[in-house]
Design a protein around this motif. Sequence first.
Motif, PDB file in Angstrom:
ATOM      1  N   ALA A  29      40.072  82.022  32.195  1.00 19.76           N
ATOM      2  CA  ALA A  29      40.846  82.374  31.037  1.00 19.76           C
ATOM      3  C   ALA A  29      41.186  81.072  30.272  1.00 19.76           C
ATOM      4  N   TYR A  30      41.125  79.923  30.594  1.00 18.20           N
ATOM      5  CA  TYR A  30      41.754  78.722  29.856  1.00 18.20           C
ATOM      6  C   TYR A  30      40.525  77.584  29.383  1.00 18.20           C
ATOM      7  N   ALA A  31      39.217  78.383  29.678  1.00 17.47           N
ATOM      8  CA  ALA A  31      38.021  77.349  29.249  1.00 17.47           C
ATOM      9  C   ALA A  31      37.337  77.859  28.154  1.00 17.47           C
ATOM     10  N   ILE A  32      36.824  77.009  27.173  1.00 13.35           N
ATOM     11  CA  ILE A  32      35.911  77.485  26.239  1.00 13.35           C
ATOM     12  C   ILE A  32      34.586  76.822  26.537  1.00 13.35           C
ATOM     13  N   TRP A  33      33.594  77.645  26.861  1.00 16.81           N
ATOM     14  CA  TRP A  33      32.139  77.088  27.542  1.00 16.81           C
ATOM     15  C   TRP A  33      31.389  76.596  26.236  1.00 16.81           C
ATOM     16  N   HIS A  34      30.863  75.235  26.535  1.00 18.91           N
ATOM     17  CA  HIS A  34      29.893  74.669  25.581  1.00 18.91           C
ATOM     18  C   HIS A  34      28.402  75.190  26.154  1.00 18.91           C
ATOM     19  N   LEU A  35      27.972  75.988  25.458  1.00 16.08           N
ATOM     20  CA  LEU A  35      26.701  76.747  25.568  1.00 16.08           C
ATOM     21  C   LEU A  35      25.534  76.686  24.368  1.00 16.08           C
ATOM     22  N   SER A  36      25.716  75.800  23.603  1.00 19.06           N
ATOM     23  CA  SER A  36      25.073  75.397  22.439  1.00 19.06           C
ATOM     24  C   SER A  36      24.501  74.039  22.245  1.00 19.06           C
ATOM     25  N   GLY A  39      25.151  72.372  19.489  1.00 18.67           N
ATOM     26  CA  GLY A  39      26.285  71.953  18.624  1.00 18.67           C
ATOM     27  C   GLY A  39      27.228  71.219  19.550  1.00 18.67           C
ATOM     28  N   THR A  40      27.846  69.926  18.962  1.00 19.43           N
ATOM     29  CA  THR A  40      28.561  68.963  19.719  1.00 19.43           C
ATOM     30  C   THR A  40      30.073  68.853  19.186  1.00 19.43           C
ATOM     31  N   ALA A  41      30.420  69.670  18.198  1.00 14.90           N
ATOM     32  CA  ALA A  41      31.740  69.536  17.544  1.00 14.90           C
ATOM     33  C   ALA A  41      32.646  70.703  18.008  1.00 14.90           C
ATOM     34  N   GLY A  42      32.489  71.553  18.909  1.00 16.08           N
ATOM     35  CA  GLY A  42      33.194  72.503  19.366  1.00 16.08           C
ATOM     36  C   GLY A  42      34.417  72.279  19.946  1.00 16.08           C
ATOM     37  N   ALA A  43      34.281  70.847  20.512  1.00 16.83           N
ATOM     38  CA  ALA A  43      35.878  70.268  21.369  1.00 16.83           C
ATOM     39  C   ALA A  43      36.678  69.704  20.148  1.00 16.83           C
ATOM     40  N   THR A  44      36.419  69.779  19.130  1.00 12.79           N
ATOM     41  CA  THR A  44      37.208  68.957  17.961  1.00 12.79           C
ATOM     42  C   THR A  44      38.157  70.086  17.273  1.00 12.79           C
ATOM     43  N   GLY A  45      38.058  71.369  17.769  1.00 10.74           N
ATOM     44  CA  GLY A  45      38.972  72.290  16.942  1.00 10.74           C
ATOM     45  C   GLY A  45      40.309  72.390  17.506  1.00 10.74           C
ATOM     46  N   GLY A  66      51.486  79.704  29.583  1.00  9.79           N
ATOM     47  CA  GLY A  66      51.744  78.403  29.217  1.00  9.79           C
ATOM     48  C   GLY A  66      50.423  77.154  29.611  1.00  9.79           C
ATOM     49  N   GLU A  67      49.632  77.647  30.262  1.00  5.93           N
ATOM     50  CA  GLU A  67      48.310  76.789  30.339  1.00  5.93           C
ATOM     51  C   GLU A  67      47.656  76.431  29.126  1.00  5.93           C
ATOM     52  N   GLN A  68      47.043  75.262  28.981  1.00  9.31           N
ATOM     53  CA  GLN A  68      46.198  74.640  27.923  1.00  9.31           C
ATOM     54  C   GLN A  68      44.781  75.289  28.034  1.00  9.31           C
ATOM     55  N   VAL A  69      44.134  75.652  26.828  1.00 10.75           N
ATOM     56  CA  VAL A  69      42.857  75.936  26.869  1.00 10.75           C
ATOM     57  C   VAL A  69      42.006  74.421  26.810  1.00 10.75           C
ATOM     58  N   THR A  70      41.114  74.550  27.807  1.00 12.52           N
ATOM     59  CA  THR A  70      40.227  73.167  27.568  1.00 12.52           C
ATOM     60  C   THR A  70      38.828  73.434  27.365  1.00 12.52           C
ATOM     61  N   TYR A  71      37.856  72.520  27.166  1.00 14.35           N
ATOM     62  CA  TYR A  71      36.454  72.622  26.755  1.00 14.35           C
ATOM     63  C   TYR A  71      35.654  72.033  28.008  1.00 14.35           C
ATOM     64  N   LEU A  72      35.089  73.163  28.594  1.00 16.64           N
ATOM     65  CA  LEU A  72      33.865  72.944  29.541  1.00 16.64           C
ATOM     66  C   LEU A  72      32.679  72.424  28.955  1.00 16.64           C
ATOM     67  N   GLU A  73      32.376  71.147  29.180  1.00 14.37           N
ATOM     68  CA  GLU A  73      31.184  70.466  28.721  1.00 14.37           C
ATOM     69  C   GLU A  73      29.991  70.968  29.444  1.00 14.37           C
ATOM     70  N   ASP A  74      29.839  71.215  30.560  1.00 16.24           N
ATOM     71  CA  ASP A  74      28.840  71.833  31.336  1.00 16.24           C
ATOM     72  C   ASP A  74      29.086  72.891  32.447  1.00 16.24           C
ATOM     73  N   PRO A  75      29.205  74.139  31.678  1.00 15.54           N
ATOM     74  CA  PRO A  75      29.582  75.295  32.393  1.00 15.54           C
ATOM     75  C   PRO A  75      28.534  75.644  33.498  1.00 15.54           C
ATOM     76  N   VAL A  76      28.953  76.080  34.689  1.00 18.60           N
ATOM     77  CA  VAL A  76      27.756  76.378  35.506  1.00 18.60           C
ATOM     78  C   VAL A  76      27.797  77.739  35.978  1.00 18.60           C
ATOM     79  N   ALA A  77      26.599  78.412  35.954  1.00 16.60           N
ATOM     80  CA  ALA A  77      26.353  80.112  36.302  1.00 16.60           C
ATOM     81  C   ALA A  77      27.195  80.558  37.423  1.00 16.60           C
ATOM     82  N   GLN A  78      27.988  81.335  37.390  1.00 10.73           N
ATOM     83  CA  GLN A  78      28.756  82.180  38.529  1.00 10.73           C
ATOM     84  C   GLN A  78      28.139  83.041  39.246  1.00 10.73           C
TER      85      GLN A  78
END
Length: 299
Positions: free
Chosen positions: A218-225, A227-233, A243-255
């Motif tokens: 619930a707290y991570a945006i997955w980098h799956l393309s 594009g490299t600018a997704g983490a700048t928004g 209260g948790e902060q959304v993070t940007y997961l650079e290298d998501p792993v299949a679960q």
Amino acid sequence: MFRHTNQLQFEAKPEKPDAVYAHKLQELIGGAYGEMTVTMQYLFQGWNCRMPGKYRDLIMDTATEEIGHVEMIATMVARLLEGAPSTATPDAASSDPVVAAVVGGMDPQQAIISGGGPLPADSNGYPWNGRYIVASGNLLADFQANAAAEAQGRLQAARLYNMTDDPGVRAMLKFNLARDSVHQQQWLAAIEELEADGLEPTRIAPNALFDEEESGDAYAIWHLSDGTAGATGRWVGAPMPGGEQVTYLEDPVAQGGIASTPPPDPKLYATYDGGQGTPTSSAPGSKSGPMDKLKDKLT
């Protein structure tokens, strides 16, 4: 109860007939984001609303207005078709490029089915579909859908505005643009009001099951393309309901495991090499009674 008045909400008089443009204008009647969609969307949202008061009143006010928009644009389509050469012969069309363009560009169903009038269809002649509407009973989810629908409707009206120079058509579209503007604003304000009233405090619909969902996901945006600018928004670092902060997961792993389908029942006759083993149950819809099982054993 609804009552009808003969007066249009805004004037719908083109300066001249234009069957080609009448075809295009059908999108604002029966398209996915046309007036029929928002009319039925708001009506069913109002009928589904469980709280009497300001929210239901706003929904029903807007729904009833949209009925008038359908009538207004339908009237414009009929007047654009009035006098248009829907019955022109091929000879007339071939001798006059302007006539040929009109005949070639109009929707023949407007002549054949509706007798020179509007249709409950989009600009491709596809009939309006009740599946276009969103009426969930959750006001936050519905109001978010409403704001998006008004944005798409206004976008299409703006494009159609630039496709005509008819002053009468443009005057009506200016009215439509204005109403789409205020409707966008009202739904966005209504979302803020839901939050202020404590009815939907998180702006996430539904406001429930946060303790049941997979919290890490619930707290991570997955980098799956690529594009490299997704983490700048600004969405990175945004607070979640707890209260948790959304993070940007650079290298998501299949679960999950390897994607595979179960072995097919032979009675479905799928091409199969036996690599997945034999089926453990009968195919959906196939007979599996005692006599059928006995017959299978005997054969």
